[in-house]
Design an enzyme around this catalytic site. Structure first.
Site, PDB file in Angstrom:
ATOM      1  N   ILE A   1       0.831  -1.207   0.000  1.00  0.00           N
ATOM      2  CA  ILE A   1       0.000   0.000   0.000  1.00  0.00           C
ATOM      3  C   ILE A   1       0.870   1.263   0.000  1.00  0.00           C
ATOM      4  CG2 ILE A   1      -1.883   1.244   1.155  1.00  0.00           C
ATOM      5  CD1 ILE A   1      -2.528  -1.635  -0.079  1.00  0.00           C
TER       6      ILE A   1
ATOM      7  N   GLN B   1      20.813   1.839 -22.609  1.00  0.00           N
ATOM      8  CA  GLN B   1      21.643   1.377 -23.735  1.00  0.00           C
ATOM      9  C   GLN B   1      22.473   2.529 -24.329  1.00  0.00           C
ATOM     10  OE1 GLN B   1      21.690  -1.815 -24.320  1.00  0.00           O
ATOM     11  NE2 GLN B   1      23.128  -1.761 -26.033  1.00  0.00           N
TER      12      GLN B   1
ATOM     13  N   GLY C   1      25.526   3.247 -22.525  1.00  0.00           N
ATOM     14  CA  GLY C   1      26.552   2.199 -22.457  1.00  0.00           C
ATOM     15  C   GLY C   1      26.784   1.791 -21.005  1.00  0.00           C
ATOM     16  N   GLY C   2      28.044   1.549 -20.648  1.00  0.00           N
ATOM     17  CA  GLY C   2      28.378   1.116 -19.285  1.00  0.00           C
ATOM     18  C   GLY C   2      27.967   2.132 -18.235  1.00  0.00           C
TER      19      GLY C   2
ATOM     20  N   GLU D   1      -1.918  -0.570 -10.135  1.00  0.00           N
ATOM     21  CA  GLU D   1      -3.291  -0.237 -10.578  1.00  0.00           C
ATOM     22  C   GLU D   1      -3.737  -1.116 -11.750  1.00  0.00           C
ATOM     23  OE1 GLU D   1      -4.697   3.734 -10.393  1.00  0.00           O
ATOM     24  OE2 GLU D   1      -3.124   4.344  -9.017  1.00  0.00           O
TER      25      GLU D   1
ATOM     26  N   THR E   1      -2.097  -4.786 -13.793  1.00  0.00           N
ATOM     27  CA  THR E   1      -0.972  -5.115 -14.672  1.00  0.00           C
ATOM     28  C   THR E   1      -1.366  -4.917 -16.146  1.00  0.00           C
ATOM     29  OG1 THR E   1      -1.720  -7.396 -14.849  1.00  0.00           O
ATOM     30  CG2 THR E   1      -0.178  -6.903 -13.043  1.00  0.00           C
TER      31      THR E   1
HETATM   32  C1  LIG Z   1       5.151  -0.122  -5.495  1.00  0.00           C
HETATM   33  C2  LIG Z   1       3.744  -0.633  -5.460  1.00  0.00           C
HETATM   34  C3  LIG Z   1       2.729   0.215  -5.035  1.00  0.00           C
HETATM   35  C4  LIG Z   1       1.413  -0.257  -4.952  1.00  0.00           C
HETATM   36  N1  LIG Z   1       0.445   0.555  -4.411  1.00  0.00           N
HETATM   37  C5  LIG Z   1      -0.797   0.031  -4.161  1.00  0.00           C
HETATM   38  C6  LIG Z   1      -1.782   0.785  -3.428  1.00  0.00           C
HETATM   39  O1  LIG Z   1      -1.543   1.940  -3.041  1.00  0.00           O
HETATM   40  N2  LIG Z   1      -2.965   0.186  -3.150  1.00  0.00           N
HETATM   41  C7  LIG Z   1      -3.268  -1.080  -3.551  1.00  0.00           C
HETATM   42  O2  LIG Z   1      -4.361  -1.555  -3.251  1.00  0.00           O
HETATM   43  N3  LIG Z   1      -2.360  -1.822  -4.260  1.00  0.00           N
HETATM   44  C8  LIG Z   1      -1.133  -1.306  -4.554  1.00  0.00           C
HETATM   45  N4  LIG Z   1      -0.201  -2.049  -5.230  1.00  0.00           N
HETATM   46  C9  LIG Z   1      -0.548  -3.404  -5.661  1.00  0.00           C
HETATM   47  C10 LIG Z   1      -0.675  -3.576  -7.177  1.00  0.00           C
HETATM   48  O3  LIG Z   1      -1.833  -2.939  -7.631  1.00  0.00           O
HETATM   49  C11 LIG Z   1      -0.654  -5.081  -7.445  1.00  0.00           C
HETATM   50  O4  LIG Z   1       0.671  -5.518  -7.199  1.00  0.00           O
HETATM   51  C12 LIG Z   1      -1.070  -5.421  -8.856  1.00  0.00           C
HETATM   52  O5  LIG Z   1      -2.431  -5.158  -9.046  1.00  0.00           O
HETATM   53  C13 LIG Z   1      -0.774  -6.895  -9.209  1.00  0.00           C
HETATM   54  O6  LIG Z   1      -1.225  -7.764  -8.218  1.00  0.00           O
HETATM   55  P1  LIG Z   1      -0.233  -8.902  -7.662  1.00  0.00           P
HETATM   56  O7  LIG Z   1       1.024  -8.224  -7.295  1.00  0.00           O
HETATM   57  O8  LIG Z   1      -0.933  -9.665  -6.615  1.00  0.00           O
HETATM   58  O9  LIG Z   1       0.058  -9.822  -8.906  1.00  0.00           O
HETATM   59  P2  LIG Z   1      -0.831 -11.086  -9.401  1.00  0.00           P
HETATM   60  O10 LIG Z   1      -2.254 -10.694  -9.502  1.00  0.00           O
HETATM   61  O11 LIG Z   1      -0.496 -12.267  -8.567  1.00  0.00           O
HETATM   62  O12 LIG Z   1      -0.260 -11.306 -10.860  1.00  0.00           O
HETATM   63  C14 LIG Z   1       0.893 -12.071 -11.165  1.00  0.00           C
HETATM   64  C15 LIG Z   1       0.996 -12.189 -12.686  1.00  0.00           C
HETATM   65  O13 LIG Z   1      -0.144 -12.924 -13.185  1.00  0.00           O
HETATM   66  C16 LIG Z   1      -0.820 -12.152 -14.160  1.00  0.00           C
HETATM   67  N5  LIG Z   1      -2.252 -12.433 -14.085  1.00  0.00           N
HETATM   68  C17 LIG Z   1      -3.056 -12.441 -12.982  1.00  0.00           C
HETATM   69  N6  LIG Z   1      -4.316 -12.729 -13.336  1.00  0.00           N
HETATM   70  C18 LIG Z   1      -4.318 -12.888 -14.668  1.00  0.00           C
HETATM   71  C19 LIG Z   1      -5.335 -13.190 -15.643  1.00  0.00           C
HETATM   72  N7  LIG Z   1      -6.622 -13.362 -15.281  1.00  0.00           N
HETATM   73  N8  LIG Z   1      -4.971 -13.289 -16.931  1.00  0.00           N
HETATM   74  C20 LIG Z   1      -3.685 -13.097 -17.317  1.00  0.00           C
HETATM   75  N9  LIG Z   1      -2.676 -12.819 -16.454  1.00  0.00           N
HETATM   76  C21 LIG Z   1      -3.011 -12.705 -15.158  1.00  0.00           C
HETATM   77  C22 LIG Z   1      -0.507 -10.705 -13.799  1.00  0.00           C
HETATM   78  O14 LIG Z   1      -0.716  -9.832 -14.900  1.00  0.00           O
HETATM   79  C23 LIG Z   1       0.946 -10.818 -13.384  1.00  0.00           C
HETATM   80  O15 LIG Z   1       1.744 -10.849 -14.529  1.00  0.00           O
HETATM   81  C24 LIG Z   1       1.108  -1.585  -5.366  1.00  0.00           C
HETATM   82  C25 LIG Z   1       2.122  -2.410  -5.842  1.00  0.00           C
HETATM   83  C26 LIG Z   1       3.431  -1.970  -5.879  1.00  0.00           C
HETATM   84  C27 LIG Z   1       4.510  -2.907  -6.332  1.00  0.00           C
END
Ligand SMILES: Cc1cc2nc3c(=O)[nH]c(=O)nc-3n(C[C@H](O)[C@H](O)[C@H](O)COP(=O)(O)OP(=O)(O)OC[C@H]3O[C@@H](n4cnc5c(N)ncnc54)[C@H](O)[C@@H]3O)c2cc1C
Length: 390
Positions: free
Chosen positions: A168, A347, A350-351, A374, A376
């Protein structure tokens, strides 16, 4: 050696109004003075710059999209995109902090809150006196947000919350959290309700601070609820409508993640342009090699296309038109293009792109969150497909 991103390439794709030009100038000057000199330090130490965030509040950026009657700046999403982009161009950590505060926590309150709740909390949030967090994600439910398990059970005249939220933004420094809880498991998405939880409420605490790949100066942590009593008046929105409201909140939020992507990518492009003029090999500045010049051309073109999609979504939001499809498209495209741009930025260095003395590696680390937070890229494609197949 340079650790400061040079702002040499204004993203003047559309004509700023006079007010927008003034806002852009004000943010740039602030970034140059207060943020740029500290970016590497905060990143290295994973330090949240609370004082700078408070100053952003005084500049009106923590209430930028909300009406003045609630203490906001009364501006629109196009101005908001401008602000998040300018901040993220220098430090994506500041961009995501402002974005989560505005478009997740405060906007959920603004969209779903009753007048009493808005009068009580909006001025505290829009002034930046309080920082806001928004808790949807849980250890076992990210993309599948409806699989949440944090529960709210009726108790006396209120509710008892139990469970964990994870990842969060503003989790530790947030003064108010909007938390999505299961109030009726049998109802699926219609059994989820939002609650307002103040910092310091017994039974509520922030958990582990995450040690992140990028955006390391943003505050990301768990939220833990153990028999946390919440009075009935802190139920946010109607019973069972929390999930529906959260999806509306994400429609706007995704525009800000697109803006975050634009800002980080613009920063990477600025740095690459500068370096390509400074670095000489084979007796020439490296931009004189067509292989490098074409990379720069592709980066600039992709970034402008992403900006157009983002501004379309912002303009529709300002016109109160539906934006589910447009905000998902903007977020998907801008974030994926931004990842490519930051990769090319490394890229071109470079290094030296691999070394922390230059900003390219930080843009490369920071930008990856944009294809994840928000929703993936995979989830954005599902949303867009659903919208166009209706
Ligand atoms: C720095 C950071 C800040 C964040 N801030 C907030 C916040 O303020 N509030 C909040 O509520 N959340 C927050 N999040 C959470 C973020 O929204 C989730 O990490 C994100 O929605 C993905 O959920 P997960 O990490 O559980 O991945 P998962 O849902 O486990 O996904 C893993 C992989 O499976 C894929 N996948 C899952 N389901 C499917 C499907 N049906 N079809 C195809 N592919 C799929 C995903 O695309 C991903 O590639 C934050 C995350 C990070 C890293």
């Amino acid at each position: 050696m340079t650790t400061e991103t040079e702002l040499m390439n204004p993203p003047a794709l559309w004509q700023d109004t006079e007010d927008q030009a003034a806002l852009r100038r004000e943010i740039r000057e602030f970034c140059k003075r207060e943020i740029a000199p500290n970016v590497s330090l905060w990143d290295e130490a994973s330090e949240f710059p609370l004082d700078v965030v408070r100053q952003l509040g005084r500049m009106g950026l923590l209430g930028i999209i909300f009406p003045q009657e609630y203490g906001g700046a009364g501006l629109g999403y196009t101005d908001y995109v401008l602000a998040i982009e300018e901040l993220s161009r220098v430090d994506g950590s500041i961009g995501i902090t402002v974005a989560a505060h505005n478009s997740l926590c405060t906007n959920h309150l603004f969209l779903a809150g009753n007048e009493q709740q808005k009068r009580k909390y909006m001025p505290l949030l829009t002034s930046g006196e309080w920082l806001g967090a928004w808790g949807l994600t849980e250890p076992g439910s990210g993309s599948d947000a409806a699989g949440a398990r944090t529960s709210a059970v009726p108790h006396k005249d209120g509710w008892l919350l139990n469970g964990n939220k994870t990842f969060i933004t503003n989790g530790r420094y947030g003064d108010l959290a909007v938390v999505l809880c299961v109030t009726d498991k049998s109802q699926g998405t219609r059994g989820i309700t939002a609650f307002l939880v103040e910092k310091g409420t017994p039974g509520f605490r922030a958990g582990k601070k995450e040690n992140k790949l990028g955006l390391r100066a943003s505050d990301t942590s768990e939220l833990i609820f153990e028999d946390c009593y919440i009075p009935a008046e802190n139920q946010l929105g109607n019973l069972g409508e929390g999930f529906k409201d959260a999806m509306r909140v994400l429609d706007g939020g995704r525009i800000s993640i697109a803006a975050l992507s634009l800002g980080i990518a613009q920063g990477a492009l600025d740095a690459a342009l500068k370096y390509s003029k400074e670095r000489r090999q084979f007796g020439k500045a490296i931009h004189e090699f067509q292989a490098i010049a074409f990379k720069l051309a592709d980066m600039a073109t992709q970034l402008d296309a992403a900006r157009l999609l983002t501004l379309r979504a912002a303009q529709r939001k300002d016109a109160h038109l539906p934006v589910t499809r447009e905000s998902s498209m903007a977020k998907l495209f801008a974030s994926e293009v931004a990842v490519r741009i930051c990769d090319e930025g490394v890229q071109i260095h470079g290094g030296y792109g691999f070394i922390k003395d230059y900003p390219a590696e930080k843009f490369y680390r920071d930008v990856k969150l944009c294809t994840i937070g928000e929703g993936t890229s995979e989830i954005q494609r599902m949303v867009i497909a659903r919208e166009i197949l209706k």
